[in-house]
Design a protein around this motif. Structure first.
Motif, short mmCIF file in Angstrom:
data_model
loop_
_atom_site.label_atom_id
_atom_site.label_comp_id
_atom_site.label_asym_id
_atom_site.label_seq_id
_atom_site.Cartn_x
_atom_site.Cartn_y
_atom_site.Cartn_z
N LYS A 82 -12.39 4.71 -1.28
CA LYS A 82 -11.44 3.70 -0.48
C LYS A 82 -12.01 2.05 -1.51
O LYS A 82 -10.61 1.25 -1.61
CB LYS A 82 -11.27 3.02 0.87
N ASP A 83 -12.82 2.24 -1.89
CA ASP A 83 -12.82 1.68 -3.16
C ASP A 83 -12.48 1.01 -4.83
O ASP A 83 -12.77 0.31 -4.92
CB ASP A 83 -14.70 0.82 -2.61
N GLN A 120 -6.90 3.48 2.46
CA GLN A 120 -7.47 1.91 2.83
C GLN A 120 -6.19 1.72 4.21
O GLN A 120 -6.31 1.79 5.51
CB GLN A 120 -7.57 0.80 2.08
#
Length: 233
Positions: A166-167, A126
């Motif tokens: 990114k999650d 992120q």
């Protein structure tokens, strides 16, 4: 000037009690990986890899740059003009170049996280505006011989790799990619020959396995994303 051969160099260092360090130029020659196509253009960040080799446990200025150590002798690699390049960086940079040669949108991220920490890897993704992050631990980049005048020599490369989006979804989880090569050598085997064999025979095979696995997962992620879009329409 390169020393004449590995074992004369090491023997001379041991009996003299001297500390001798030598950094040998090594070039990795990429070869096409047939049958592999990557359709996913998502950005991939590759962090610095931790060096978990036994040889790196000796903490001094050469600990993560040494390929061979015996007595006071240390052999390392020169790469792109940099002497005693960090071994894990050498492997990582060539891994990235292999991915890029397949069209993967891969780049370096200059932080060194624990490769198993998925939350941290997700935060790194992120913060660096990439879709996924790859991190790894280098376990082996080794050359070992046993015998007298004719030596049974083994070269090995292995690393444990993780890939997280990114999650925080784990895509590859601490998978080990490795390769080995064994043969008989005479006492006159050269440093340059040893390092070239490790890089262009053994490391290449380990990188090939990791690149193929990464490509498969990237394509699978794209397929899942496209299926989700169709379902939502």
């Amino acid at each position: 000037m390169l020393t004449k051969n590995l074992f004369v160099f090491v023997f001379a260092a041991v009996i003299s009690g001297c500390s001798i360090q030598n950094s040998i130029p090594v070039t990795y020659h990429k070869q096409p990986i047939s049958g592999v196509k990557v359709d996913n253009t998502d950005s991939i960040g590759v962090t610095q890899w931790r060096d978990k080799r036994n040889i790196a446990g000796v903490k001094d200025k050469y600990s993560e740059s040494a390929v061979i150590r015996m007595g006071g002798a240390t052999i390392g690699m020169t790469h792109n003009g940099q002497k005693f390049v960090r071994v894990a960086d050498f492997v990582r940079l060539n891994f990235i170049e292999e991915l890029q040669s397949l069209g993967v949108n891969a780049r370096t991220i200059e932080v060194m996280p624990a490769s198993s920490d998925k939350e941290l890897l997700a935060n790194i993704a992120q913060n660096n505006n990439v879709k996924m992050v790859i991190s790894a631990d280098l376990m082996n980049f080794d050359f070992n011989c046993a015998g007298a005048w004719t030596l049974e020599c083994t070269r090995s490369v292995s690393f444990s790799m993780s890939m997280v989006d990114k999650d925080g979804k784990e895509i590859i989880t601490r998978e080990v990619f490795d390769a080995n090569m064994s043969n008989n050598e005479g006492m006159g085997v050269l440093h340059q020959t040893v390092l070239d064999q490790i890089a262009n025979n053994v490391m290449r095979e380990a990188l090939k396995k990791a690149v193929i696995r990464t490509a498969q997962q990237l394509n699978a992620a794209k397929s899942v994303a496209e299926t989700g879009l169709i379902a939502s329409e």
